[in-house]
Enzyme design. Structure first.
Site, mmCIF file in Angstrom:
data_model
loop_
_atom_site.group_PDB
_atom_site.id
_atom_site.type_symbol
_atom_site.label_atom_id
_atom_site.label_comp_id
_atom_site.label_asym_id
_atom_site.label_seq_id
_atom_site.Cartn_x
_atom_site.Cartn_y
_atom_site.Cartn_z
ATOM 1 N N GLU A 1 -6.057 3.068 0.817
ATOM 2 C CA GLU A 1 -6.853 4.236 0.436
ATOM 3 C C GLU A 1 -7.916 3.807 -0.581
ATOM 4 O O GLU A 1 -7.862 4.155 -1.760
ATOM 5 C CB GLU A 1 -5.899 5.327 -0.088
ATOM 6 C CG GLU A 1 -4.909 5.756 0.992
ATOM 7 C CD GLU A 1 -3.689 6.548 0.500
ATOM 8 O OE1 GLU A 1 -3.647 6.940 -0.676
ATOM 9 O OE2 GLU A 1 -2.769 6.758 1.323
ATOM 10 N N HIS B 1 -1.312 3.657 -2.751
ATOM 11 C CA HIS B 1 -1.351 3.252 -1.347
ATOM 12 C C HIS B 1 -2.533 2.319 -1.130
ATOM 13 O O HIS B 1 -3.683 2.667 -1.424
ATOM 14 C CB HIS B 1 -1.448 4.483 -0.441
ATOM 15 C CG HIS B 1 -0.148 5.232 -0.362
ATOM 16 N ND1 HIS B 1 -0.067 6.595 -0.258
ATOM 17 C CD2 HIS B 1 1.141 4.767 -0.374
ATOM 18 C CE1 HIS B 1 1.223 6.948 -0.209
ATOM 19 N NE2 HIS B 1 1.964 5.863 -0.275
ATOM 20 N N GLU C 1 -5.810 14.255 -2.810
ATOM 21 C CA GLU C 1 -6.120 13.554 -1.560
ATOM 22 C C GLU C 1 -7.641 13.632 -1.436
ATOM 23 O O GLU C 1 -8.200 14.682 -1.125
ATOM 24 C CB GLU C 1 -5.477 14.250 -0.359
ATOM 25 C CG GLU C 1 -3.965 14.194 -0.337
ATOM 26 C CD GLU C 1 -3.399 12.870 0.169
ATOM 27 O OE1 GLU C 1 -4.181 11.950 0.482
ATOM 28 O OE2 GLU C 1 -2.169 12.777 0.248
ATOM 29 N N HIS D 1 -4.998 9.667 -4.157
ATOM 30 C CA HIS D 1 -4.762 9.176 -2.798
ATOM 31 C C HIS D 1 -5.941 9.603 -1.926
ATOM 32 O O HIS D 1 -6.829 10.310 -2.356
ATOM 33 C CB HIS D 1 -3.479 9.800 -2.234
ATOM 34 C CG HIS D 1 -2.227 9.309 -2.886
ATOM 35 N ND1 HIS D 1 -1.332 8.488 -2.254
ATOM 36 C CD2 HIS D 1 -1.701 9.531 -4.122
ATOM 37 C CE1 HIS D 1 -0.326 8.217 -3.047
ATOM 38 N NE2 HIS D 1 -0.519 8.838 -4.201
ATOM 39 N N ARG E 1 -0.324 -0.178 3.783
ATOM 40 C CA ARG E 1 -0.124 0.974 2.891
ATOM 41 C C ARG E 1 0.821 0.660 1.722
ATOM 42 O O ARG E 1 0.626 1.127 0.604
ATOM 43 C CB ARG E 1 0.466 2.115 3.727
ATOM 44 C CG ARG E 1 1.048 3.301 2.956
ATOM 45 C CD ARG E 1 1.616 4.313 3.951
ATOM 46 N NE ARG E 1 2.484 5.308 3.349
ATOM 47 C CZ ARG E 1 2.098 6.544 3.031
ATOM 48 N NH1 ARG E 1 0.845 6.910 3.204
ATOM 49 N NH2 ARG E 1 2.964 7.390 2.521
HETATM 50 O O1 0X9 Z 1 2.514 11.019 1.552
HETATM 51 C C1 0X9 Z 1 2.036 10.724 0.456
HETATM 52 O O2 0X9 Z 1 2.549 9.924 -0.305
HETATM 53 C C2 0X9 Z 1 0.733 11.406 0.028
HETATM 54 N N1 0X9 Z 1 -0.169 11.467 1.153
HETATM 55 S S1 0X9 Z 1 -0.839 10.087 1.738
HETATM 56 O O3 0X9 Z 1 -1.542 10.426 2.956
HETATM 57 N N2 0X9 Z 1 -1.927 9.563 0.730
HETATM 58 O O4 0X9 Z 1 0.172 9.099 1.929
HETATM 59 C C3 0X9 Z 1 1.022 12.799 -0.471
HETATM 60 C C4 0X9 Z 1 1.987 12.875 -1.596
HETATM 61 C C5 0X9 Z 1 2.149 14.262 -2.141
HETATM 62 N N3 0X9 Z 1 3.203 14.341 -3.135
HETATM 63 C C6 0X9 Z 1 4.513 14.489 -2.810
HETATM 64 N N4 0X9 Z 1 4.902 14.696 -1.605
HETATM 65 N N5 0X9 Z 1 5.385 14.403 -3.789
HETATM 66 ZN ZN ZN Z 2 -1.604 7.856 -0.309
#
Ligand code: 0X9
Ligand code: ZN
Length: 443
Positions: free
Chosen positions: A211, A208, A408, A333, A263
Protein backbone atom coordinates in the site's frame (compact mmCIF):
# COMPACT_ATOMS: atom_id res chain seq x y z
CA UNK A 1 23.37 27.34 -11.13
CA UNK A 2 22.36 29.36 -8.07
CA UNK A 3 20.19 27.75 -5.38
CA UNK A 4 17.26 30.03 -6.19
CA UNK A 5 17.30 29.05 -9.85
CA UNK A 6 17.51 25.38 -8.84
CA UNK A 7 14.59 25.78 -6.52
CA UNK A 8 12.54 27.46 -9.20
CA UNK A 9 13.32 24.69 -11.65
CA UNK A 10 12.46 22.06 -9.06
CA UNK A 11 9.10 23.64 -8.53
CA UNK A 12 8.45 23.92 -12.24
CA UNK A 13 9.50 20.41 -13.23
CA UNK A 14 6.47 18.21 -13.66
CA UNK A 15 8.39 14.93 -13.90
CA UNK A 16 8.65 12.43 -11.08
CA UNK A 17 11.88 12.04 -9.15
CA UNK A 18 14.10 9.08 -8.32
CA UNK A 19 13.23 6.51 -5.70
CA UNK A 20 16.82 6.22 -4.53
CA UNK A 21 19.61 8.23 -3.06
CA UNK A 22 21.70 7.45 -6.09
CA UNK A 23 20.69 7.79 -9.70
CA UNK A 24 19.74 4.60 -11.49
CA UNK A 25 20.94 4.36 -15.02
CA UNK A 26 18.37 3.05 -17.43
CA UNK A 27 18.97 -0.61 -18.23
CA UNK A 28 18.45 -2.20 -21.60
CA UNK A 29 16.19 -4.74 -19.86
CA UNK A 30 14.09 -1.83 -18.62
CA UNK A 31 13.43 -0.80 -22.19
CA UNK A 32 10.34 -2.87 -22.85
CA UNK A 33 9.52 -1.18 -26.11
CA UNK A 34 5.91 -1.05 -24.92
CA UNK A 35 6.31 2.41 -23.49
CA UNK A 36 9.19 3.92 -25.45
CA UNK A 37 9.35 7.27 -23.67
CA UNK A 38 9.35 5.77 -20.20
CA UNK A 39 12.49 5.10 -18.21
CA UNK A 40 12.42 2.19 -15.78
CA UNK A 41 14.28 1.21 -12.67
CA UNK A 42 15.97 -2.15 -13.17
CA UNK A 43 14.40 -3.80 -10.14
CA UNK A 44 11.01 -2.35 -11.02
CA UNK A 45 11.14 -3.80 -14.53
CA UNK A 46 12.11 -7.24 -13.17
CA UNK A 47 9.38 -7.04 -10.56
CA UNK A 48 6.75 -5.95 -13.07
CA UNK A 49 7.67 -8.74 -15.50
CA UNK A 50 6.32 -11.31 -13.02
CA UNK A 51 2.88 -9.86 -13.62
CA UNK A 52 2.90 -10.21 -17.40
CA UNK A 53 -0.64 -10.89 -18.59
CA UNK A 54 -2.16 -10.36 -15.15
CA UNK A 55 -5.37 -8.36 -14.83
CA UNK A 56 -7.42 -6.94 -11.99
CA UNK A 57 -11.08 -7.83 -12.36
CA UNK A 58 -13.99 -6.27 -10.53
CA UNK A 59 -16.48 -9.06 -9.93
CA UNK A 60 -20.10 -8.23 -9.12
CA UNK A 61 -21.23 -10.22 -6.12
CA UNK A 62 -24.93 -9.49 -6.10
CA UNK A 63 -25.70 -13.18 -5.63
CA UNK A 64 -24.42 -15.78 -3.15
CA UNK A 65 -23.39 -18.11 -5.93
CA UNK A 66 -20.70 -15.69 -7.06
CA UNK A 67 -19.42 -15.24 -3.49
CA UNK A 68 -19.15 -19.02 -3.13
CA UNK A 69 -17.42 -19.29 -6.48
CA UNK A 70 -14.87 -16.64 -5.47
CA UNK A 71 -14.24 -18.42 -2.17
CA UNK A 72 -12.99 -21.46 -4.09
CA UNK A 73 -10.22 -19.24 -5.48
CA UNK A 74 -8.91 -18.14 -2.08
CA UNK A 75 -5.21 -18.96 -1.52
CA UNK A 76 -4.85 -20.29 -5.07
CA UNK A 77 -1.66 -19.53 -7.00
CA UNK A 78 -2.20 -16.80 -9.56
CA UNK A 79 -5.02 -15.24 -7.50
CA UNK A 80 -4.72 -12.19 -5.27
CA UNK A 81 -7.81 -10.62 -3.73
CA UNK A 82 -7.29 -6.86 -3.59
CA UNK A 83 -10.55 -6.37 -1.69
CA UNK A 84 -12.14 -8.92 0.63
CA UNK A 85 -14.73 -11.50 -0.35
CA UNK A 86 -17.48 -9.98 1.73
CA UNK A 87 -21.27 -9.95 1.66
CA UNK A 88 -21.12 -6.28 2.73
CA UNK A 89 -19.79 -4.97 -0.57
CA UNK A 90 -21.31 -5.15 -4.06
CA UNK A 91 -18.04 -5.95 -5.85
CA UNK A 92 -14.75 -7.76 -5.23
CA UNK A 93 -11.46 -6.74 -6.88
CA UNK A 94 -9.22 -9.68 -7.71
CA UNK A 95 -5.90 -9.84 -9.54
CA UNK A 96 -5.58 -12.96 -11.67
CA UNK A 97 -2.91 -14.65 -13.78
CA UNK A 98 -3.76 -15.26 -17.46
CA UNK A 99 -4.68 -18.91 -16.75
CA UNK A 100 -6.93 -18.12 -13.83
CA UNK A 101 -8.47 -15.28 -15.78
CA UNK A 102 -9.74 -17.53 -18.56
CA UNK A 103 -11.06 -20.10 -16.09
CA UNK A 104 -12.70 -17.64 -13.71
CA UNK A 105 -14.34 -15.52 -16.39
CA UNK A 106 -15.71 -18.64 -18.10
CA UNK A 107 -17.17 -19.93 -14.82
CA UNK A 108 -18.63 -16.52 -14.05
CA UNK A 109 -20.34 -16.39 -17.44
CA UNK A 110 -21.62 -19.98 -17.04
CA UNK A 111 -23.17 -19.16 -13.68
CA UNK A 112 -24.74 -15.88 -14.79
CA UNK A 113 -22.19 -13.74 -12.93
CA UNK A 114 -20.65 -10.57 -14.31
CA UNK A 115 -17.42 -8.62 -14.02
CA UNK A 116 -15.51 -5.66 -15.36
CA UNK A 117 -11.80 -5.03 -15.81
CA UNK A 118 -10.15 -2.53 -13.42
CA UNK A 119 -6.60 -2.96 -14.69
CA UNK A 120 -6.16 -4.58 -18.08
CA UNK A 121 -2.37 -4.81 -17.89
CA UNK A 122 -0.89 -5.07 -14.38
CA UNK A 123 2.68 -5.21 -15.66
CA UNK A 124 2.21 -1.92 -17.46
CA UNK A 125 0.47 -0.33 -14.48
CA UNK A 126 3.42 -1.26 -12.22
CA UNK A 127 5.81 0.31 -14.68
CA UNK A 128 3.72 3.46 -15.01
CA UNK A 129 3.11 3.89 -11.29
CA UNK A 130 6.56 5.21 -10.47
CA UNK A 131 8.52 6.37 -13.54
CA UNK A 132 12.09 7.64 -13.34
CA UNK A 133 12.17 11.38 -14.01
CA UNK A 134 14.00 13.15 -16.75
CA UNK A 135 17.84 13.23 -16.61
CA UNK A 136 17.58 16.98 -16.21
CA UNK A 137 15.50 16.67 -13.05
CA UNK A 138 17.72 13.91 -11.69
CA UNK A 139 20.69 16.20 -11.99
CA UNK A 140 18.90 18.88 -10.01
CA UNK A 141 18.05 16.45 -7.24
CA UNK A 142 21.59 15.16 -7.13
CA UNK A 143 22.69 18.66 -6.30
CA UNK A 144 20.10 19.03 -3.54
CA UNK A 145 21.46 19.07 -0.03
CA UNK A 146 20.24 16.82 2.74
CA UNK A 147 17.65 14.46 1.33
CA UNK A 148 16.27 12.92 -1.87
CA UNK A 149 12.70 12.36 -0.72
CA UNK A 150 9.97 14.01 -2.77
CA UNK A 151 6.23 13.71 -3.01
CA UNK A 152 6.35 13.12 -6.75
CA UNK A 153 7.66 9.54 -6.57
CA UNK A 154 7.52 6.47 -4.36
CA UNK A 155 10.80 5.95 -2.58
CA UNK A 156 12.84 3.15 -1.07
CA UNK A 157 13.12 2.68 2.69
CA UNK A 158 16.60 4.23 2.87
CA UNK A 159 15.27 7.47 1.38
CA UNK A 160 12.49 7.63 3.99
CA UNK A 161 15.07 7.06 6.73
CA UNK A 162 17.39 9.67 5.26
CA UNK A 163 14.52 12.18 5.26
CA UNK A 164 13.82 11.62 8.96
CA UNK A 165 17.51 12.11 9.77
CA UNK A 166 17.43 15.33 7.78
CA UNK A 167 14.30 16.59 9.59
CA UNK A 168 15.88 15.78 12.96
CA UNK A 169 18.99 17.73 12.01
CA UNK A 170 17.16 20.67 10.45
CA UNK A 171 14.41 21.08 13.07
CA UNK A 172 16.40 20.32 16.19
CA UNK A 173 14.39 21.14 19.27
CA UNK A 174 11.13 20.35 17.51
CA UNK A 175 11.68 16.91 15.93
CA UNK A 176 13.84 13.90 16.78
CA UNK A 177 14.05 10.34 15.49
CA UNK A 178 13.17 7.22 17.47
CA UNK A 179 12.95 3.49 16.87
CA UNK A 180 10.55 0.80 18.03
CA UNK A 181 12.91 -2.03 17.20
CA UNK A 182 14.40 -4.12 14.45
CA UNK A 183 12.45 -6.08 11.83
CA UNK A 184 12.84 -9.81 11.14
CA UNK A 185 15.42 -9.12 8.44
CA UNK A 186 17.31 -6.62 10.58
CA UNK A 187 15.95 -3.28 9.41
CA UNK A 188 15.33 -0.35 11.73
CA UNK A 189 11.67 0.40 12.45
CA UNK A 190 12.32 4.09 12.49
CA UNK A 191 10.09 7.02 13.28
CA UNK A 192 10.22 10.70 14.05
CA UNK A 193 8.51 12.68 16.77
CA UNK A 194 7.64 16.36 16.30
CA UNK A 195 6.10 18.73 18.81
CA UNK A 196 6.61 20.26 22.22
CA UNK A 197 3.45 19.16 23.99
CA UNK A 198 2.86 16.72 26.83
CA UNK A 199 -0.10 15.11 25.10
CA UNK A 200 0.78 12.45 22.51
CA UNK A 201 -0.44 11.20 19.14
CA UNK A 202 0.67 8.14 17.15
CA UNK A 203 0.64 7.85 13.35
CA UNK A 204 1.87 4.84 11.39
CA UNK A 205 2.06 3.91 7.72
CA UNK A 206 3.18 0.96 5.69
CA UNK A 207 1.82 -1.83 7.92
CA UNK A 208 0.82 -3.48 4.65
CA UNK A 209 3.78 -3.55 2.29
CA UNK A 210 2.09 -3.00 -1.06
CA UNK A 211 0.00 0.00 0.00
CA UNK A 212 2.65 2.46 -1.19
CA UNK A 213 0.54 5.59 -0.84
CA UNK A 214 0.55 5.10 2.92
CA UNK A 215 4.29 5.71 3.65
CA UNK A 216 4.23 8.53 1.08
CA UNK A 217 1.36 10.26 2.89
CA UNK A 218 2.90 9.76 6.36
CA UNK A 219 6.14 11.36 5.14
CA UNK A 220 4.00 14.26 3.88
CA UNK A 221 2.66 14.61 7.44
CA UNK A 222 6.25 14.66 8.72
CA UNK A 223 6.91 17.57 6.37
CA UNK A 224 3.79 19.41 7.57
CA UNK A 225 4.75 19.02 11.22
CA UNK A 226 8.34 20.19 10.60
CA UNK A 227 8.94 22.39 7.54
CA UNK A 228 5.61 24.23 7.83
CA UNK A 229 5.25 23.81 11.58
CA UNK A 230 4.73 27.55 12.02
CA UNK A 231 1.21 27.02 10.66
CA UNK A 232 0.46 24.29 13.18
CA UNK A 233 1.68 25.93 16.35
CA UNK A 234 -1.52 25.26 18.27
CA UNK A 235 -1.14 21.52 17.61
CA UNK A 236 2.59 21.31 18.20
CA UNK A 237 2.46 23.28 21.47
CA UNK A 238 -0.10 20.88 22.91
CA UNK A 239 1.03 17.58 21.39
CA UNK A 240 4.04 15.50 20.48
CA UNK A 241 3.28 13.50 17.34
CA UNK A 242 5.06 10.16 16.81
CA UNK A 243 5.19 9.15 13.15
CA UNK A 244 6.48 5.93 11.57
CA UNK A 245 6.16 6.05 7.76
CA UNK A 246 7.21 2.43 7.12
CA UNK A 247 6.19 0.10 9.95
CA UNK A 248 6.82 -3.07 7.90
CA UNK A 249 10.23 -2.28 6.37
CA UNK A 250 11.02 -5.85 5.19
CA UNK A 251 7.73 -6.15 3.35
CA UNK A 252 8.09 -2.67 1.88
CA UNK A 253 11.56 -3.35 0.49
CA UNK A 254 10.34 -6.66 -0.89
CA UNK A 255 7.62 -4.87 -2.86
CA UNK A 256 10.39 -2.86 -4.56
CA UNK A 257 12.84 -5.68 -5.21
CA UNK A 258 10.88 -8.96 -5.12
CA UNK A 259 7.12 -8.98 -5.49
CA UNK A 260 5.22 -5.73 -5.97
CA UNK A 261 2.02 -7.17 -4.48
CA UNK A 262 3.48 -8.46 -1.19
CA UNK A 263 1.31 -7.54 1.83
CA UNK A 264 2.72 -9.26 4.92
CA UNK A 265 5.91 -9.20 6.97
CA UNK A 266 8.85 -11.44 5.96
CA UNK A 267 9.12 -13.72 9.02
CA UNK A 268 9.69 -17.47 8.58
CA UNK A 269 6.97 -19.83 9.76
CA UNK A 270 8.29 -23.15 11.14
CA UNK A 271 6.91 -26.10 9.19
CA UNK A 272 5.84 -24.02 6.20
CA UNK A 273 7.64 -22.75 3.15
CA UNK A 274 5.36 -19.70 3.11
CA UNK A 275 6.71 -16.47 4.48
CA UNK A 276 5.24 -13.70 6.63
CA UNK A 277 2.24 -12.83 8.77
CA UNK A 278 -0.35 -10.13 8.25
CA UNK A 279 0.76 -7.51 10.79
CA UNK A 280 -2.77 -6.10 10.90
CA UNK A 281 -4.04 -9.47 12.11
CA UNK A 282 -1.19 -9.98 14.57
CA UNK A 283 -2.23 -7.64 17.41
CA UNK A 284 -3.40 -9.25 20.64
CA UNK A 285 -7.06 -8.35 20.79
CA UNK A 286 -9.56 -10.90 19.44
CA UNK A 287 -6.52 -12.41 17.73
CA UNK A 288 -7.18 -15.12 15.12
CA UNK A 289 -10.92 -14.59 14.85
CA UNK A 290 -12.89 -13.06 11.94
CA UNK A 291 -11.08 -12.24 8.70
CA UNK A 292 -8.05 -14.47 9.33
CA UNK A 293 -6.77 -17.81 8.04
CA UNK A 294 -4.72 -20.50 9.77
CA UNK A 295 -2.97 -21.18 6.45
CA UNK A 296 0.53 -19.59 6.65
CA UNK A 297 0.37 -19.06 2.89
CA UNK A 298 -2.70 -16.83 3.23
CA UNK A 299 -2.42 -13.05 3.01
CA UNK A 300 -4.45 -12.80 6.22
CA UNK A 301 -2.42 -15.33 8.25
CA UNK A 302 -2.35 -13.74 11.73
CA UNK A 303 1.00 -15.27 12.73
CA UNK A 304 1.66 -18.24 15.02
CA UNK A 305 0.55 -16.27 18.10
CA UNK A 306 -0.41 -12.69 18.99
CA UNK A 307 2.58 -10.37 18.55
CA UNK A 308 4.69 -13.05 16.89
CA UNK A 309 6.16 -10.29 14.68
CA UNK A 310 8.90 -7.90 15.89
CA UNK A 311 7.14 -5.06 14.05
CA UNK A 312 3.90 -5.40 16.05
CA UNK A 313 5.79 -6.08 19.29
CA UNK A 314 7.64 -2.81 18.77
CA UNK A 315 4.37 -0.88 18.49
CA UNK A 316 2.87 -2.73 21.46
CA UNK A 317 5.80 -2.04 23.78
CA UNK A 318 6.07 1.60 22.76
CA UNK A 319 2.35 2.33 23.11
CA UNK A 320 2.11 0.54 26.45
CA UNK A 321 4.98 2.65 27.76
CA UNK A 322 3.06 5.74 26.66
CA UNK A 323 -0.31 4.49 27.86
CA UNK A 324 -1.18 7.49 29.99
CA UNK A 325 -0.21 10.17 27.47
CA UNK A 326 -1.19 8.76 24.08
CA UNK A 327 -4.60 10.15 23.07
CA UNK A 328 -4.90 9.35 19.38
CA UNK A 329 -3.82 6.42 17.18
CA UNK A 330 -4.03 6.68 13.38
CA UNK A 331 -2.97 3.93 10.99
CA UNK A 332 -2.75 4.47 7.23
CA UNK A 333 -3.73 1.82 4.69
CA UNK A 334 -5.11 1.76 1.16
CA UNK A 335 -7.38 1.48 -0.73
CA UNK A 336 -11.15 2.27 -0.57
CA UNK A 337 -11.42 5.90 0.59
CA UNK A 338 -12.82 5.11 4.01
CA UNK A 339 -12.10 6.18 7.56
CA UNK A 340 -12.68 3.47 10.16
CA UNK A 341 -13.73 3.82 13.77
CA UNK A 342 -13.47 0.85 16.22
CA UNK A 343 -14.29 -1.90 16.43
CA UNK A 344 -13.32 -3.74 13.27
CA UNK A 345 -13.20 -7.31 14.59
CA UNK A 346 -16.98 -7.36 14.92
CA UNK A 347 -19.92 -5.01 14.91
CA UNK A 348 -19.78 -4.11 18.62
CA UNK A 349 -19.14 -0.47 19.39
CA UNK A 350 -17.16 1.21 22.16
CA UNK A 351 -19.21 3.28 24.62
CA UNK A 352 -17.71 6.51 23.26
CA UNK A 353 -18.39 5.57 19.63
CA UNK A 354 -20.36 8.77 18.93
CA UNK A 355 -17.47 10.94 20.08
CA UNK A 356 -15.02 9.03 17.87
CA UNK A 357 -17.43 9.33 14.97
CA UNK A 358 -17.65 13.09 15.52
CA UNK A 359 -13.86 13.43 15.22
CA UNK A 360 -13.67 11.12 12.19
CA UNK A 361 -16.41 13.07 10.42
CA UNK A 362 -14.47 16.30 10.98
CA UNK A 363 -11.53 14.57 9.31
CA UNK A 364 -13.51 13.41 6.30
CA UNK A 365 -15.07 16.86 5.87
CA UNK A 366 -11.67 18.57 5.98
CA UNK A 367 -10.29 16.05 3.50
CA UNK A 368 -13.00 16.95 1.03
CA UNK A 369 -12.67 20.66 1.71
CA UNK A 370 -8.99 20.32 0.75
CA UNK A 371 -10.02 19.11 -2.70
CA UNK A 372 -10.12 15.40 -1.87
CA UNK A 373 -12.76 12.78 -2.61
CA UNK A 374 -15.56 11.67 -0.29
CA UNK A 375 -14.46 9.20 2.39
CA UNK A 376 -17.06 6.96 4.01
CA UNK A 377 -16.85 6.98 7.81
CA UNK A 378 -17.82 4.07 10.07
CA UNK A 379 -16.78 0.66 11.36
CA UNK A 380 -14.74 -1.58 9.05
CA UNK A 381 -16.95 -4.47 10.12
CA UNK A 382 -20.01 -2.69 8.75
CA UNK A 383 -18.58 -0.89 5.71
CA UNK A 384 -16.17 -3.55 4.42
CA UNK A 385 -15.65 -6.73 6.45
CA UNK A 386 -14.91 -7.89 9.96
CA UNK A 387 -11.19 -8.42 10.54
CA UNK A 388 -9.64 -9.24 13.93
CA UNK A 389 -6.20 -8.63 15.40
CA UNK A 390 -6.01 -5.13 13.89
CA UNK A 391 -3.77 -2.44 15.35
CA UNK A 392 -6.64 0.06 15.70
CA UNK A 393 -8.79 -2.26 17.81
CA UNK A 394 -5.84 -3.20 20.03
CA UNK A 395 -4.86 0.47 20.48
CA UNK A 396 -8.37 1.29 21.64
CA UNK A 397 -9.09 -1.78 23.80
CA UNK A 398 -5.68 -2.64 25.23
CA UNK A 399 -3.48 0.45 25.04
CA UNK A 400 -6.29 2.65 26.30
CA UNK A 401 -5.98 5.16 23.44
CA UNK A 402 -9.33 6.87 23.24
CA UNK A 403 -9.25 8.07 19.63
CA UNK A 404 -8.27 5.20 17.35
CA UNK A 405 -8.70 5.31 13.57
CA UNK A 406 -7.69 3.58 10.35
CA UNK A 407 -7.62 5.39 7.01
CA UNK A 408 -8.05 3.54 3.74
CA UNK A 409 -6.53 6.10 1.37
CA UNK A 410 -7.08 6.58 -2.38
CA UNK A 411 -8.43 5.30 -4.66
CA UNK A 412 -11.56 3.17 -5.08
CA UNK A 413 -9.95 0.56 -7.33
CA UNK A 414 -9.32 2.32 -10.63
CA UNK A 415 -5.61 2.00 -9.83
CA UNK A 416 -5.89 0.23 -6.48
CA UNK A 417 -2.44 -0.39 -4.99
CA UNK A 418 -0.89 0.95 -8.19
CA UNK A 419 -1.92 4.56 -7.56
CA UNK A 420 0.31 6.70 -9.83
CA UNK A 421 3.00 8.75 -8.11
CA UNK A 422 1.51 11.90 -9.66
CA UNK A 423 -1.31 11.60 -7.09
CA UNK A 424 0.93 11.53 -3.99
CA UNK A 425 1.03 15.28 -3.52
CA UNK A 426 -2.75 15.78 -3.59
CA UNK A 427 -3.29 12.71 -1.39
CA UNK A 428 -0.78 14.10 1.10
CA UNK A 429 -2.38 17.54 1.08
CA UNK A 430 -5.93 16.32 1.63
CA UNK A 431 -4.96 13.69 4.22
CA UNK A 432 -2.88 16.20 6.18
CA UNK A 433 -5.94 18.47 6.27
CA UNK A 434 -7.97 15.58 7.66
CA UNK A 435 -5.43 14.66 10.33
CA UNK A 436 -5.03 18.26 11.50
CA UNK A 437 -8.80 18.72 11.68
CA UNK A 438 -9.09 15.55 13.76
CA UNK A 439 -6.36 16.71 16.15
CA UNK A 440 -7.93 20.16 16.45
CA UNK A 441 -11.25 18.46 17.22
CA UNK A 442 -9.72 17.16 20.46
CA UNK A 443 -7.46 20.12 21.30
O1 0X9 B 1 -7.90 -5.59 6.43
C1 0X9 B 1 -7.18 -4.70 6.89
O2 0X9 B 1 -6.24 -4.92 7.63
C2 0X9 B 1 -7.49 -3.25 6.51
N1 0X9 B 1 -7.83 -3.19 5.11
S1 0X9 B 1 -6.66 -3.45 3.98
O3 0X9 B 1 -7.31 -3.50 2.69
N2 0X9 B 1 -5.68 -2.22 3.94
O4 0X9 B 1 -5.94 -4.64 4.29
C3 0X9 B 1 -8.65 -2.75 7.33
C4 0X9 B 1 -8.46 -2.82 8.80
C5 0X9 B 1 -9.58 -2.19 9.58
N3 0X9 B 1 -9.44 -2.40 11.00
C6 0X9 B 1 -9.86 -3.54 11.63
N4 0X9 B 1 -10.52 -4.45 11.01
N5 0X9 B 1 -9.55 -3.67 12.89
ZN1 ZN C 1 -3.78 -2.42 4.59
Amino acid sequence: MGPLVSLLLLLLTPAAVPAHGQVHVQSSRGDTGLVPALRLRTEQADNAAQYAGYQVLRVNVDNNGTLDLLRTYEDRPGVDFWTPISPLVPTVDVMVSPDVRSELTRRLKDSGGSYGVNIGNVQDAIVHQNPIPSPFYLELLEGRQGYQLTWKAYHRLAVHHQYMDYVEHEYRGLCSTFSVGISTEGRNIKGIRCGLGEREIWIDGGIHAREWISPAVVSYLVKDFSATSYKEQDILKAFTIYMIPVLNPDGYEYTHTGRRMWRKTRSRTPGSSCVGADPNRNFGYHWGEAGTSTNPCSDVYPGSRPFSEPETRGVRDFLLQHKNKMEMYISFHSYSQMLFVPYGHGTERPSDYDELLRVAQKGAAALQAAGGPAFRVGQASRLLYAASGGSDDWAKAKANIKYSFTFELRDKGFNGFLLPSSLIEQSGRETAAAVKAMIRAIL
